[in-house]
Each structure stands twice: as C-alpha cells, then as structure tokens.
Design a protein around this motif. Structure first.
Motif, PDB file in Angstrom:
ATOM      1  N   MET A   1       0.099  18.398  64.310  1.00 22.32           N
ATOM      2  CA  MET A   1      -0.319  18.187  63.150  1.00 22.32           C
ATOM      3  C   MET A   1       0.625  16.674  63.318  1.00 22.32           C
ATOM      4  O   MET A   1       1.702  16.470  63.308  1.00 22.32           O
ATOM      5  CB  MET A   1       0.110  18.431  62.016  1.00 22.32           C
ATOM      6  CG  MET A   1      -0.838  19.532  61.637  1.00 22.32           C
ATOM      7  SD  MET A   1      -2.609  19.617  61.953  1.00 22.32           S
ATOM      8  CE  MET A   1      -3.918  21.182  62.611  1.00 22.32           C
ATOM      9  N   SER A   2      -0.322  15.481  62.771  1.00 22.90           N
ATOM     10  CA  SER A   2       0.723  14.165  62.547  1.00 22.90           C
ATOM     11  C   SER A   2       1.233  14.223  61.540  1.00 22.90           C
ATOM     12  O   SER A   2       2.230  13.295  61.003  1.00 22.90           O
ATOM     13  CB  SER A   2      -0.373  13.294  62.756  1.00 22.90           C
ATOM     14  OG  SER A   2      -0.754  12.445  63.924  1.00 22.90           O
ATOM     15  N   ILE A   3       0.748  14.370  60.335  1.00 23.79           N
ATOM     16  CA  ILE A   3       0.783  14.477  59.087  1.00 23.79           C
ATOM     17  C   ILE A   3       0.845  16.327  58.684  1.00 23.79           C
ATOM     18  O   ILE A   3      -0.313  16.578  58.506  1.00 23.79           O
ATOM     19  CB  ILE A   3       0.007  13.206  57.662  1.00 23.79           C
ATOM     20  CG1 ILE A   3       0.108  12.476  58.536  1.00 23.79           C
ATOM     21  CG2 ILE A   3       0.520  13.684  56.688  1.00 23.79           C
ATOM     22  CD1 ILE A   3      -0.767  11.557  57.953  1.00 23.79           C
ATOM     23  N   ILE A   4       1.734  16.625  57.748  1.00 29.28           N
ATOM     24  CA  ILE A   4       1.881  17.540  56.958  1.00 29.28           C
ATOM     25  C   ILE A   4       2.632  17.904  55.645  1.00 29.28           C
ATOM     26  O   ILE A   4       3.623  17.063  55.903  1.00 29.28           O
ATOM     27  CB  ILE A   4       2.602  18.976  57.701  1.00 29.28           C
ATOM     28  CG1 ILE A   4       2.140  19.307  59.551  1.00 29.28           C
ATOM     29  CG2 ILE A   4       2.768  20.851  57.431  1.00 29.28           C
ATOM     30  CD1 ILE A   4       2.555  20.026  60.419  1.00 29.28           C
ATOM     31  N   ILE A   5       1.742  18.026  55.131  1.00 31.41           N
ATOM     32  CA  ILE A   5       2.263  17.994  53.033  1.00 31.41           C
ATOM     33  C   ILE A   5       2.144  19.742  52.237  1.00 31.41           C
ATOM     34  O   ILE A   5       0.704  20.258  52.992  1.00 31.41           O
ATOM     35  CB  ILE A   5       0.948  17.072  52.572  1.00 31.41           C
ATOM     36  CG1 ILE A   5       0.689  15.485  53.615  1.00 31.41           C
ATOM     37  CG2 ILE A   5       1.220  17.394  51.064  1.00 31.41           C
ATOM     38  CD1 ILE A   5      -0.338  14.500  52.232  1.00 31.41           C
ATOM     39  N   LYS A  26      -4.418  15.874  61.722  1.00 29.31           N
ATOM     40  CA  LYS A  26      -4.513  16.432  62.987  1.00 29.31           C
ATOM     41  C   LYS A  26      -4.213  15.219  64.308  1.00 29.31           C
ATOM     42  O   LYS A  26      -4.606  13.781  63.503  1.00 29.31           O
ATOM     43  CB  LYS A  26      -5.594  16.857  63.106  1.00 29.31           C
ATOM     44  CG  LYS A  26      -6.474  17.714  62.719  1.00 29.31           C
ATOM     45  CD  LYS A  26      -8.026  18.575  62.810  1.00 29.31           C
ATOM     46  CE  LYS A  26      -7.933  19.603  62.547  1.00 29.31           C
ATOM     47  NZ  LYS A  26      -9.264  20.243  62.661  1.00 29.31           N
ATOM     48  N   SER A  27      -3.649  14.930  64.782  1.00 35.18           N
ATOM     49  CA  SER A  27      -3.064  14.052  65.313  1.00 35.18           C
ATOM     50  C   SER A  27      -4.584  13.208  66.269  1.00 35.18           C
ATOM     51  O   SER A  27      -5.308  13.613  66.985  1.00 35.18           O
ATOM     52  CB  SER A  27      -2.954  14.329  66.777  1.00 35.18           C
ATOM     53  OG  SER A  27      -1.208  14.607  66.315  1.00 35.18           O
ATOM     54  N   GLY A  28      -4.573  12.267  66.101  1.00 38.77           N
ATOM     55  CA  GLY A  28      -5.647  10.732  66.018  1.00 38.77           C
ATOM     56  C   GLY A  28      -6.837  11.095  65.308  1.00 38.77           C
ATOM     57  O   GLY A  28      -7.953  10.622  65.468  1.00 38.77           O
ATOM     58  N   GLU A  29      -6.435  11.468  63.705  1.00 34.81           N
ATOM     59  CA  GLU A  29      -7.926  12.079  63.346  1.00 34.81           C
ATOM     60  C   GLU A  29      -7.869  10.690  62.409  1.00 34.81           C
ATOM     61  O   GLU A  29      -6.476  10.207  62.054  1.00 34.81           O
ATOM     62  CB  GLU A  29      -7.682  13.243  62.567  1.00 34.81           C
ATOM     63  CG  GLU A  29      -8.651  13.718  61.151  1.00 34.81           C
ATOM     64  CD  GLU A  29      -8.443  14.879  60.810  1.00 34.81           C
ATOM     65  OE1 GLU A  29      -9.607  15.552  60.655  1.00 34.81           O
ATOM     66  OE2 GLU A  29      -7.457  15.323  60.224  1.00 34.81           O
ATOM     67  N   LEU A  30      -9.194  10.178  61.640  1.00 28.96           N
ATOM     68  CA  LEU A  30      -9.406   9.811  61.038  1.00 28.96           C
ATOM     69  C   LEU A  30      -9.424   9.803  59.511  1.00 28.96           C
ATOM     70  O   LEU A  30     -10.722  10.803  59.687  1.00 28.96           O
ATOM     71  CB  LEU A  30     -10.492   8.452  61.182  1.00 28.96           C
ATOM     72  CG  LEU A  30     -10.769   7.429  60.218  1.00 28.96           C
ATOM     73  CD1 LEU A  30      -9.863   6.754  59.365  1.00 28.96           C
ATOM     74  CD2 LEU A  30     -12.210   6.737  60.392  1.00 28.96           C
ATOM     75  N   LYS A  60       6.267  15.714  56.901  1.00 28.72           N
ATOM     76  CA  LYS A  60       6.645  15.851  57.345  1.00 28.72           C
ATOM     77  C   LYS A  60       5.770  15.074  57.702  1.00 28.72           C
ATOM     78  O   LYS A  60       4.092  14.733  57.995  1.00 28.72           O
ATOM     79  CB  LYS A  60       6.647  16.602  58.606  1.00 28.72           C
ATOM     80  CG  LYS A  60       7.923  17.856  57.949  1.00 28.72           C
ATOM     81  CD  LYS A  60       7.878  18.402  59.920  1.00 28.72           C
ATOM     82  CE  LYS A  60       9.457  18.773  59.952  1.00 28.72           C
ATOM     83  NZ  LYS A  60       9.547  19.780  61.390  1.00 28.72           N
ATOM     84  N   VAL A  61       5.675  13.606  58.778  1.00 31.87           N
ATOM     85  CA  VAL A  61       4.721  12.290  59.426  1.00 31.87           C
ATOM     86  C   VAL A  61       5.716  12.251  60.739  1.00 31.87           C
ATOM     87  O   VAL A  61       6.395  11.897  60.321  1.00 31.87           O
ATOM     88  CB  VAL A  61       5.034  11.521  58.580  1.00 31.87           C
ATOM     89  CG1 VAL A  61       4.281  10.553  58.774  1.00 31.87           C
ATOM     90  CG2 VAL A  61       4.422  11.408  57.178  1.00 31.87           C
ATOM     91  N   ALA A  62       4.595  12.480  61.756  1.00 27.78           N
ATOM     92  CA  ALA A  62       4.775  11.968  63.114  1.00 27.78           C
ATOM     93  C   ALA A  62       5.726  13.107  63.244  1.00 27.78           C
ATOM     94  O   ALA A  62       6.858  12.468  64.310  1.00 27.78           O
ATOM     95  CB  ALA A  62       5.374  10.559  63.458  1.00 27.78           C
ATOM     96  N   GLY A 181      -5.985   6.678  70.159  1.00 25.13           N
ATOM     97  CA  GLY A 181      -4.894   7.590  69.264  1.00 25.13           C
ATOM     98  C   GLY A 181      -4.647   7.558  68.638  1.00 25.13           C
ATOM     99  O   GLY A 181      -3.347   8.054  68.442  1.00 25.13           O
ATOM    100  N   ILE A 182      -4.263   6.437  67.861  1.00 20.63           N
ATOM    101  CA  ILE A 182      -3.303   6.239  66.578  1.00 20.63           C
ATOM    102  C   ILE A 182      -3.889   6.985  65.314  1.00 20.63           C
ATOM    103  O   ILE A 182      -5.446   6.866  65.275  1.00 20.63           O
ATOM    104  CB  ILE A 182      -4.347   4.495  65.634  1.00 20.63           C
ATOM    105  CG1 ILE A 182      -2.958   3.457  66.621  1.00 20.63           C
ATOM    106  CG2 ILE A 182      -2.428   4.715  63.981  1.00 20.63           C
ATOM    107  CD1 ILE A 182      -3.503   2.232  66.788  1.00 20.63           C
ATOM    108  N   THR A 183      -4.082   7.981  64.530  1.00 22.76           N
ATOM    109  CA  THR A 183      -3.731   8.580  63.369  1.00 22.76           C
ATOM    110  C   THR A 183      -3.795   7.329  62.085  1.00 22.76           C
ATOM    111  O   THR A 183      -3.027   7.008  61.812  1.00 22.76           O
ATOM    112  CB  THR A 183      -2.825   9.750  63.281  1.00 22.76           C
ATOM    113  OG1 THR A 183      -2.440  10.169  64.495  1.00 22.76           O
ATOM    114  CG2 THR A 183      -3.290  10.412  62.383  1.00 22.76           C
ATOM    115  N   ILE A 184      -5.113   7.870  61.393  1.00 21.15           N
ATOM    116  CA  ILE A 184      -5.144   7.061  60.502  1.00 21.15           C
ATOM    117  C   ILE A 184      -5.647   8.108  59.467  1.00 21.15           C
ATOM    118  O   ILE A 184      -6.253   8.963  58.979  1.00 21.15           O
ATOM    119  CB  ILE A 184      -6.599   6.172  60.554  1.00 21.15           C
ATOM    120  CG1 ILE A 184      -6.393   5.136  62.386  1.00 21.15           C
ATOM    121  CG2 ILE A 184      -6.632   4.805  59.227  1.00 21.15           C
ATOM    122  CD1 ILE A 184      -7.492   4.611  62.415  1.00 21.15           C
TER     123      ILE A 184
END
Length: 300
Positions: A1-5, A26-30, A60-62, A181-184
């Motif tokens: 996961m790119s971001i977990i809150i 999720k990683s790579g998600e818009l 957590k971020v990245a 590949g950027i998570t947005i």
C-alpha cells in the motif's frame, strides 16, 4: 500500500475536522477523496504530507510514518495545495528550477515525467507565474510537484475555479501520470470527477460515508430516482418538498431529482398533485443514479 490511514482524528478547538478516519490507497492507484468544502479533505492532506499532526491515530505514506519519518515523506511525495502557492514574482522557468534545486535534482533529469505538461506552458516560460491564466498556473504547479519524481502525488482540489476544458485536460494528464507508476490521491468537490478515479471515499463533516469503486457506489443506491420537470422550477421544488410521500428532493441541472417513500409509487399521482399546485408542462421519468445522488443519500 502507498498510503495507510488508521483511526485519524483532528480537532481545531471545538471543531472536529476529522473523526476516526481509516482507509488505504494501493500503489499505482488513482484515488479520489470526494466531498464539499469543510468536509475535512485539506486537513487530511496536510496530515499525510506532514504539515499537521493528528490528535489521534497514525498514517504511513510510501512506507514512512507521517510523524517519526516526516523528512523521508517530504522527499517522496509531491503536493499541490488547493491555493496556488508558487512564487508569483518568479517566471515559469525560475519556479521549476527553484523546486528542482530544493530536491537536489534538475529539470533535465526528470524531464520525461513532466514533458507532456511542460510543453503546454513552455511558450510562457519567461512569464511571471502571477500573470498566468488559471489553467496555466495549474499546469505549472503540477510540474513543480512532479519535478523530483515523487512516489505519491497529493492534489488538493486541483481543478477548483478552472474552466471545463482545462479540467478535462488535467484529468487526462493524471491518467498518463498513473500509467508511469505514480500513486495519486486527489480531492475534489466535483462529483462528476469522482467517476474518473479507480476508487473513491465520500467524506462529509470529517467522516467517511463510503469507500468503493465509483461503479459499485452508484450500484448500491437503494431507490428509483425520477427526473421531474415543470414550467416553474422554484415552485416545483417547494411543491415536491411539501409532498407527504417525498423521500428526497434536490435540483439536478434542468430537472429535480425526486425519490418517493412508497414501495408502490405511481407517477400519475404525483402529476395530479403538481397540477393542483398550478404547475404545468410536467414531465416525470425514471433516471439512473449518479455519485452525487449517492452522496446526498448517505449525507442525509
């Protein structure tokens, strides 16, 4: 996961801006955070980009903790706040060079990432940022947020106050960035933009109402919606609000979106009622729900 809150809460004196917020991206998600002004979107973005500290919870971020590893997050994310915040007395090129220098990189090093966007503002590279149009300011701010090739991109209401053509172009740019590949994570008050995201979270008064794909959220709408139209819109809304069987009533373009509280709704009954209120040219037809309909229902 790119971001977990996890269970994030934030208060300003007596105002609870965020109430026990939890979700992941999720990683790579818009991913879209959808809600009106004052819903808590900007507060959450500031916590995730290490500009604010939550009263409760963690995030957590990245893969970095927003409190203990804030320096690593600042190197790994791009942030475009809702208000244009670049240096207005610097030119387009000077702003880009400044932000590249801050992150220890150069425009040339990551030019492939911003090329599609930068070519649109390059003819104005010697113009001061404060003299750009709204759409051009938006593109410059996005370039500056991307210049260090971030893993996660935060965009806080990026299309507010921008013309429809620039809004469309902006979302096309986001889709291309996602393919790299950027998570947005993008916030917006515009319900029509929600349909352009992979998943969305509907937020109101600091609380998450629902999280799912736009298609799934619309599918969950519990009632049949009707487009209602008459010769006098204002009187029509008042009449529908006074109708004893109404479940929900609100304007939607040239129509009023209406839902009925009865299981055996008959449109002829409603038509007769509206005629008794001196309305004419009455139209009542079934229509499909939208994200906005779902939001209004959940917000009730």
């Amino acid at each position: 996961m790119s971001i977990i809150i996890s269970n994030i809460s934030k208060s300003y004196k007596k105002v609870n801006a965020l109430k026990n917020i939890s979700f992941d991206v999720k990683s790579g998600e818009l991913f879209g955070l959808i809600g009106p002004d004052g819903a808590g979107k900007t507060t959450l973005f500031r916590i995730l980009t290490t500009l604010l500290i939550a009263n409760e919870g963690s995030a957590k971020v990245a893969d970095f903790d927003v409190v203990s590893e804030y320096k690593s997050i600042r190197k790994s994310v791009g942030y475009m706040p809702g208000k244009f915040s670049l240096y207005q007395d610097l030119t387009v090129e000077e702003n880009l060079e400044f932000f590249a220098t801050i992150f220890g990189t150069t425009i040339d090093e990551n030019y492939d990432l911003i090329k599609d966007i930068y070519v649109q503002i390059e003819p104005f590279k010697n113009r001061r940022a404060g003299k750009l149009s709204g759409g051009m300011k938006q593109k410059l701010a996005l370039c500056c947020a991307l210049i260090h090739k971030p893993k996660v991109l935060f965009l806080d209401e990026p299309t507010t106050g921008v013309d429809p053509v620039s809004r469309k172009e902006f979302w096309e740019m986001l889709k291309r960035l996602q393919q790299k590949g950027i998570t947005i994570l993008v916030s917006t008050p515009y319900m029509d933009e929600a349909a352009l995201c992979d998943r969305i979270a509907l937020i109101q008064d600091g609380e998450i109402l629902e999280i799912d794909t736009p298609q799934a959220i619309v599918k969950h709408y519990p009632k049949q919606i009707y487009n209602v139209k008459a010769n006098k819109m204002y009187q029509l809304i008042n009449a529908l609000n006074d109708y004893k069987y109404n479940h929900s009533v609100y304007p939607f373009g040239e129509f009023v979106h209406y839902t009925d509280s009865r299981m055996d709704f008959n449109s002829k009954d409603l038509e007769v009622y509206l005629e008794s209120k001196n309305l004419s040219s009455i139209e009542i037809e079934e229509t499909k729900p939208t994200i906005e309909d779902t939001f209004m229902e959940l917000a009730k």
